[in-house]
Design a protein around this motif. Structure first.
Motif, short mmCIF file in Angstrom:
data_model
loop_
_atom_site.label_atom_id
_atom_site.label_comp_id
_atom_site.label_asym_id
_atom_site.label_seq_id
_atom_site.Cartn_x
_atom_site.Cartn_y
_atom_site.Cartn_z
N ALA A 27 5.76 3.58 -0.92
CA ALA A 27 5.29 2.29 -0.41
C ALA A 27 5.58 2.22 1.09
CB ALA A 27 5.99 1.16 -1.13
N THR A 28 4.64 1.64 1.81
CA THR A 28 4.80 1.57 3.26
C THR A 28 4.79 0.11 3.72
OG1 THR A 28 3.87 2.24 5.37
CG2 THR A 28 2.31 1.85 3.62
N TYR A 29 5.49 -0.13 4.79
CA TYR A 29 5.54 -1.47 5.39
C TYR A 29 4.65 -1.55 6.62
CZ TYR A 29 9.51 -2.13 2.34
OH TYR A 29 10.31 -2.23 1.24
N SER A 30 4.05 -0.44 6.99
CA SER A 30 3.23 -0.39 8.19
C SER A 30 1.90 -1.11 7.95
CB SER A 30 2.98 1.06 8.58
OG SER A 30 2.10 1.13 9.67
N SER A 31 1.38 -1.70 9.00
CA SER A 31 0.11 -2.42 8.87
C SER A 31 -1.07 -1.46 8.70
CB SER A 31 -0.12 -3.30 10.10
OG SER A 31 -0.20 -2.49 11.26
N THR A 32 -0.90 -0.21 9.13
CA THR A 32 -1.98 0.77 9.01
C THR A 32 -2.00 1.44 7.65
OG1 THR A 32 -0.59 2.49 9.97
CG2 THR A 32 -2.01 1.25 11.48
N GLY A 33 -0.96 1.27 6.87
CA GLY A 33 -0.92 1.84 5.53
C GLY A 33 -0.37 3.24 5.47
N PRO A 52 0.83 -1.21 0.00
CA PRO A 52 0.00 0.00 0.00
C PRO A 52 0.87 1.25 0.00
CG PRO A 52 -0.01 -1.03 2.16
CD PRO A 52 0.72 -1.96 1.24
N CYS A 53 0.36 2.30 -0.59
CA CYS A 53 1.08 3.57 -0.63
C CYS A 53 0.62 4.46 0.52
CB CYS A 53 0.82 4.28 -1.95
SG CYS A 53 1.55 3.46 -3.35
#
Length: 96
Positions: free
Chosen positions: A25-31, A17-18
């Motif tokens: 691009a993010t690696y966080s679970s919240t996006g 997700p961006c």
């Protein structure tokens, strides 16, 4: 030995997700990146604080029409006084 090596099975990775703030691009679970979320929250907090300060300024005690504020000492004195206790002489007031 004429056999070729088998191809590795690689599972397709879903697109990441961006981040809605920076677009990366993010690696966080919240996006959303944590630092982007903090900067977004800081803007909201600043806006709320500004609105609160403006509301407090509007809700300040109404000015008394029989009093005036001395610009030198910031004291409330009677409107007809020509000179404040601090020694400031109000312009436009006739001295008796």
């Amino acid at each position: 030995m004429s056999n070729s090596k088998p191809e590795a099975l690689i599972a397709p990775t879903p697109p990441r997700p961006c981040c809605p703030v920076c677009g990366k691009a993010t690696y966080s679970s919240t996006g959303i990146h944590p630092q982007c979320a903090a900067s977004r929250a800081a803007v909201v907090i600043d806006e709320r604080a500004k609105a609160r300060r403006e509301a407090e300024a509007k809700a300040a005690a109404p000015r008394n029409m029989w009093q005036k504020k001395c610009p030198k000492c910031r004291r409330e004195v009677a409107a007809r006084r020509a000179v404040c206790d601090c020694g400031y002489a109000f312009p436009g007031v006739k001295k008796k």
